[in-house]
Design an enzyme around this catalytic site. Structure first.
Site, PDB file in Angstrom:
ATOM      1  N   SER A  45       0.804  -1.224   0.000  1.00 23.29           N
ATOM      2  CA  SER A  45       0.000   0.000   0.000  1.00 23.29           C
ATOM      3  C   SER A  45       0.834   1.270   0.000  1.00 23.29           C
ATOM      4  CB  SER A  45      -0.942   0.018   1.212  1.00 23.29           C
ATOM      5  OG  SER A  45      -0.216  -0.105   2.421  1.00 23.29           O
ATOM      6  N   ASP A 359      -3.670   7.724   8.356  1.00 25.96           N
ATOM      7  CA  ASP A 359      -4.734   6.920   8.972  1.00 25.96           C
ATOM      8  C   ASP A 359      -4.232   5.955  10.035  1.00 25.96           C
ATOM      9  OD1 ASP A 359      -3.367   5.154   7.402  1.00 25.96           O
ATOM     10  OD2 ASP A 359      -5.068   4.532   6.182  1.00 25.96           O
ATOM     11  N   HIS A 362      -0.675   4.511   7.187  1.00 26.07           N
ATOM     12  CA  HIS A 362      -0.074   5.108   5.994  1.00 26.07           C
ATOM     13  C   HIS A 362       0.271   6.575   6.248  1.00 26.07           C
ATOM     14  CE1 HIS A 362      -2.889   1.863   4.706  1.00 26.07           C
ATOM     15  NE2 HIS A 362      -1.776   1.455   4.110  1.00 26.07           N
TER      16      HIS A 362
END
Length: 397
Positions: A45, A359, A362
């Protein structure tokens, strides 16, 4: 002792960064620019530009709010490091291999899928090793590194065939030129999820687990080399123990934190992986004589910012911009939850650019930009070569 040496090294990186900020984009090595025609990215991610969102669940607002003004499959409020790398190399943002429609944001960079200048095989939740659980059970991606490499093989074979059989330049316009595969930059940024999974392992299990991760990553590089890849930009893994999700939910964090408030144990595991990965890159240089391999110390860049957050204009960790915990209930960024009969929505903070963490897992666009400026210049690379010259083999590693 290892943690103390790491702190000193990161401090040195911070000093280097201070004087070098004005040098972004300059050819500080004296080497000519590589003029990379394409980027091929593999990862999780941290560099996924829409693969996981296209394959399983679409990203929702407020993801993407800062730069794209809509959710475009990135786990951030805006651009990722790979986006800043593409900008610096004067290439379009990478289309996700799994996305048949493509981004449609309103900045004139991408409208529909375009693989002319590369492709992104990264997916959120991806691991180096094959996961034991499915995406539906734990958020882990089924597109682990071997699958991403298989996707690349298929992509290369298919696009080359289409390009060679195309009857016009118009038909070829969104396809990579076959000769560009050997001239492209190959970026690998993966391992964070494996490290997270390995934290619960016993010491003797980790002694075998980490070498397995490194060997699998090395095998991927070797395979890409056999497919014609020559320039590699290999990121190590960041300080997992500094993430809000690690610190805030640690069972007994007291006495286990370093001077920056990060979990010593978690970061220690990450550093051991990084140490072995660097050794593997050195070995690959000997085994792959035509390759230019750059080991990039993402850990140092991220820890440098986290340890100096306030002076750099950021809210000190472990605060996160988006997501909240209400009466013991975690409400994820952009999601709603019923807490004691009341609907709670987790919106973003008022000023994401003042936060390092987006968040809890990340990073914000502002933090990604801060990291990207350092890695682009080669400040945290073992051969000190800026990314625009990464096709050249260093003689002073």
């Amino acid at each position: 002792m290892q943690m103390r040496m790491e702190a000193l090294r990161v401090f040195a990186v911070g000093i280097l960064v201070g004087w070098a900020l004005g040098a972004v984009g300059k050819e500080v090595t004296g080497l000519p620019s590589c003029h990379f025609p394409a980027i091929f990215n593999f990862g999780d991610s941290n560099s996924d530009t829409g693969g996981m969102s296209a394959a399983f669940y679409p990203m929702v607002w407020p993801f993407g709010e800062t730069f794209f003004h809509e959710a475009v499959g990135r786990a951030s409020d805006g651009r990722l490091m790979v986006d800043f790398i593409a900008e610096h190399l004067k290439l379009p943002y990478l289309s996700a291999y799994l996305d048949s429609i493509g981004s449609s944001f309103r900045h004139g960079r991408n409208f529909g899928v375009n693989f002319r200048h590369g492709a992104n095989f990264a997916t959120g939740g991806a691991t180096i090793l094959r996961p034991n659980k499915t995406v539906f059970e734990s958020g882990v991606s089924p597109f682990y590194l071997d699958i991403q490499i298989a996707h690349f093989d298929q992509f290369k074979a298919r696009t080359t065939s289409l390009y060679n059989h195309a009857k016009s330049a118009f038909q070829r316009r969104k396809l990579p030129r076959p000769e560009d595969f050997s001239k492209a930059l190959y970026v690998l940024d993966i391992g964070q999820n494996d490290i997270s999974a390995g934290l619960s392992k016993k010491e003797e299990e980790r002694q075998a687990y980490i070498p397995e991760l490194v060997n699998k990553l090395s095998a991927a590089v070797q395979h890409l080399y056999e497919q014609g890849a020559r320039a590699f930009w290999i990121h190590n893994t960041g300080p997992f123990g500094c993430m809000p999700v690690s610190i805030l939910y640690a069972p007994n964090p007291q006495g286990t934190l370093d001077r920056c408030g990060c979990l010593k144990y978690s970061n220690g595991v990450a550093m051991e992986f990084n140490k072995q990965l660097k050794e593997a890159v050195v070995k690959l240089r000997a085994d792959l004589p035509e390759a230019a391999l750059t080991y990039v110390d993402i850990y140092a860049a991220k820890y440098a910012l986290i340890s100096d957050a306030k002076k750099q204009g950021f809210v000190e960790p472990p605060e996160k911009c988006c997501g909240k915990r209400v009466n013991g209930v975690d409400v994820q960024c952009g999601q709603k939850a019923n807490v004691n009969g009341t609907e709670v929505y987790a919106a973003s903070c008022e000023n994401p650019s003042s936060y390092i963490s987006w968040d809890g897992v990340h990073y914000t666009e502002a933090a990604n930009h801060w990291f990207a400026k350092r890695i682009i210049m080669g400040l945290v690379s073992d051969n000190s070569i800026p990314i625009a010259q990464a096709c050249h083999k260093a003689h002073h590693v």
